[in-house]
Write a protein that holds these residues in place. Sequence first.
Motif, PDB file in Angstrom:
ATOM      1  N   LEU A 323      55.165  71.729  51.908  1.00  0.00           N
ATOM      2  CA  LEU A 323      55.613  70.904  50.789  1.00  0.00           C
ATOM      3  C   LEU A 323      55.929  71.688  49.521  1.00  0.00           C
ATOM      4  O   LEU A 323      56.969  71.433  48.882  1.00  0.00           O
ATOM      5  CB  LEU A 323      54.573  69.819  50.490  1.00  0.00           C
ATOM      6  CG  LEU A 323      55.035  68.751  49.488  1.00  0.00           C
ATOM      7  CD1 LEU A 323      56.118  67.894  50.103  1.00  0.00           C
ATOM      8  CD2 LEU A 323      53.860  67.895  49.043  1.00  0.00           C
ATOM      9  N   GLY A 327      59.577  71.653  47.361  1.00  0.00           N
ATOM     10  CA  GLY A 327      59.618  71.069  46.022  1.00  0.00           C
ATOM     11  C   GLY A 327      60.035  72.024  44.941  1.00  0.00           C
ATOM     12  O   GLY A 327      59.976  71.675  43.759  1.00  0.00           O
ATOM     13  N   GLU A 328      60.459  73.218  45.305  1.00  0.00           N
ATOM     14  CA  GLU A 328      60.788  74.205  44.284  1.00  0.00           C
ATOM     15  C   GLU A 328      62.132  74.866  44.575  1.00  0.00           C
ATOM     16  O   GLU A 328      62.493  75.094  45.728  1.00  0.00           O
ATOM     17  CB  GLU A 328      59.712  75.297  44.234  1.00  0.00           C
ATOM     18  CG  GLU A 328      58.332  74.793  43.840  1.00  0.00           C
ATOM     19  CD  GLU A 328      57.295  75.896  43.903  1.00  0.00           C
ATOM     20  OE1 GLU A 328      57.662  77.021  44.303  1.00  0.00           O
ATOM     21  OE2 GLU A 328      56.137  75.634  43.554  1.00  0.00           O
ATOM     22  N   ALA A 355      54.882  62.386  49.546  1.00  0.00           N
ATOM     23  CA  ALA A 355      55.511  63.293  48.587  1.00  0.00           C
ATOM     24  C   ALA A 355      55.934  62.542  47.336  1.00  0.00           C
ATOM     25  O   ALA A 355      55.835  63.047  46.221  1.00  0.00           O
ATOM     26  CB  ALA A 355      56.712  63.991  49.223  1.00  0.00           C
ATOM     27  N   SER A 360      56.396  64.471  43.730  1.00  0.00           N
ATOM     28  CA  SER A 360      57.227  65.598  44.168  1.00  0.00           C
ATOM     29  C   SER A 360      58.599  65.067  44.544  1.00  0.00           C
ATOM     30  O   SER A 360      58.952  64.996  45.720  1.00  0.00           O
ATOM     31  CB  SER A 360      56.586  66.308  45.367  1.00  0.00           C
ATOM     32  OG  SER A 360      55.301  66.778  45.055  1.00  0.00           O
ATOM     33  N   LEU A 362      61.626  66.200  44.336  1.00  0.00           N
ATOM     34  CA  LEU A 362      62.566  67.080  45.026  1.00  0.00           C
ATOM     35  C   LEU A 362      62.172  67.233  46.494  1.00  0.00           C
ATOM     36  O   LEU A 362      63.029  67.205  47.382  1.00  0.00           O
ATOM     37  CB  LEU A 362      62.609  68.443  44.336  1.00  0.00           C
ATOM     38  CG  LEU A 362      63.647  69.437  44.874  1.00  0.00           C
ATOM     39  CD1 LEU A 362      65.053  68.830  44.844  1.00  0.00           C
ATOM     40  CD2 LEU A 362      63.603  70.729  44.061  1.00  0.00           C
ATOM     41  N   ALA A 363      60.868  67.381  46.745  1.00  0.00           N
ATOM     42  CA  ALA A 363      60.408  67.458  48.130  1.00  0.00           C
ATOM     43  C   ALA A 363      60.729  66.168  48.866  1.00  0.00           C
ATOM     44  O   ALA A 363      61.189  66.189  50.018  1.00  0.00           O
ATOM     45  CB  ALA A 363      58.912  67.736  48.168  1.00  0.00           C
ATOM     46  N   HIS A 364      60.492  65.042  48.217  1.00  0.00           N
ATOM     47  CA  HIS A 364      60.800  63.759  48.849  1.00  0.00           C
ATOM     48  C   HIS A 364      62.286  63.661  49.152  1.00  0.00           C
ATOM     49  O   HIS A 364      62.689  63.199  50.228  1.00  0.00           O
ATOM     50  CB  HIS A 364      60.371  62.615  47.939  1.00  0.00           C
ATOM     51  CG  HIS A 364      60.715  61.265  48.482  1.00  0.00           C
ATOM     52  ND1 HIS A 364      61.834  60.572  48.081  1.00  0.00           N
ATOM     53  CD2 HIS A 364      60.122  60.493  49.422  1.00  0.00           C
ATOM     54  CE1 HIS A 364      61.893  59.426  48.738  1.00  0.00           C
ATOM     55  NE2 HIS A 364      60.870  59.362  49.550  1.00  0.00           N
TER      56      HIS A 364
END
Length: 435
Positions: A323, A327-328, A355, A360, A362-364
């Motif tokens: 994750l 997310g980055e 997520a 999060s 961006l991760a989602h």
Amino acid sequence: MTLPPPHPLRPLRLSSMPPGILPLLAAAHRKARERGWRCFLVGGSVRDLLLGLEQKDVDVSVVGDGVALAELTARETGATPATTGRFGTATLLSAEAGVCLDFVTARKETYPFPGALPVVEAGTLADDLARRDFTINALAVPIDAGGFGSLVDPHGGLADLEARLVRVLHSRSFRDDPTRIFRAVKLSERLGFTVEHGTLDLIRQAVREGALATISTERAVRELLLIMEEPNAGAMLRRLDGLGALAAVDPELAWKRRPEDVRPLELEQPDLSPQQRRNTCLAAIAADYAGDPQGAEALARRLHLQANAVRLMRDAAQLAQILPRLGEGEMQPSEIYRLLHGLDIEAIAAYGRLATAEQSPLAHQRLTLYLTTLRHVKPQLKGDYLHSLGIEPGPVYGRAMSALRDALLDGVVQSSEDERRFLHAWLPAGGLPAD
């Protein structure tokens, strides 16, 4: 046991009953009367009617033969014939009413030892109400030709309903059937009730004295999986964890999520199916094993979960480690694909909901992109095209197709002609992969 005089019944909120159910109950009453039996609306059905809550399953207790009455009612009404279960129970399905009508022969139960399944024999209505778990579920109303008769309430359920309390009928309740520990928490959280002080003390005592060890892991986990299907599952599991009930099932079973960590489960996505809620809870538990998928898998196996749930928990633990990368920073679609390809789809979907809860976005977004788009991307050209070029079958086929898929994902190629050009450029003379 004899019943006290019935209460005058407050007006039942019949609008909360499924449309078309009253004719089925009237037919059941007629058939029961013909044979000298009596039938009663009982348990949660009465409780929810008094609360005005919508219900899909209706419970009928029969002083007579519940299975036979279900079959007779089915024949008269055209409902799907009853299927019989254990302990003299039967379920009648009515597609028109959109409801399950559960018939049970009134019975009394004894427990030969703590945690045992009950020994059952036919009994009276008083016996049938006395065997139930909580006072607010030990209520009955006669089903009469014109509707319902007066409330039968031998254990003070109406007073507890008005006080919004969940109370057991007797002090041995959680020793007789420790699964009632789970049901007490589920019922209180579902209804927004309080577990009565003495009942809560009995739960703590039962957990402390090892009552849950007297039942099989399968029975305990069956109750937990039902809890995981509830819209308020996070609060229920958190409460059970605080009582020590989860650790009593398995020392490594825990619920460490804060309320805000499961918002999609409880608030933001009320349209989740029961299975989706269950999967999300299992993923949340497995997330504590970030980087240790074998540990999560071992827990799932000790809980005797089915193979699909074992895979879900194993891969959710792997996702918990992935994750932060999702997310980055910048990431090509092909990188997202390689990170997630081969992981259980249900685990990815469940972890996508977590997520979001963990803030999060961006991760989602990337998990959703994989689920909805990336995993479906496939080249139009297949291995037979490489064969037509004279390329000998071998590992190069897989590498070529993987490189072509990455190019498709990243928008380098967009048509079948682009795919041909890409492969001709990728494959050097002699048909060997480029270094």
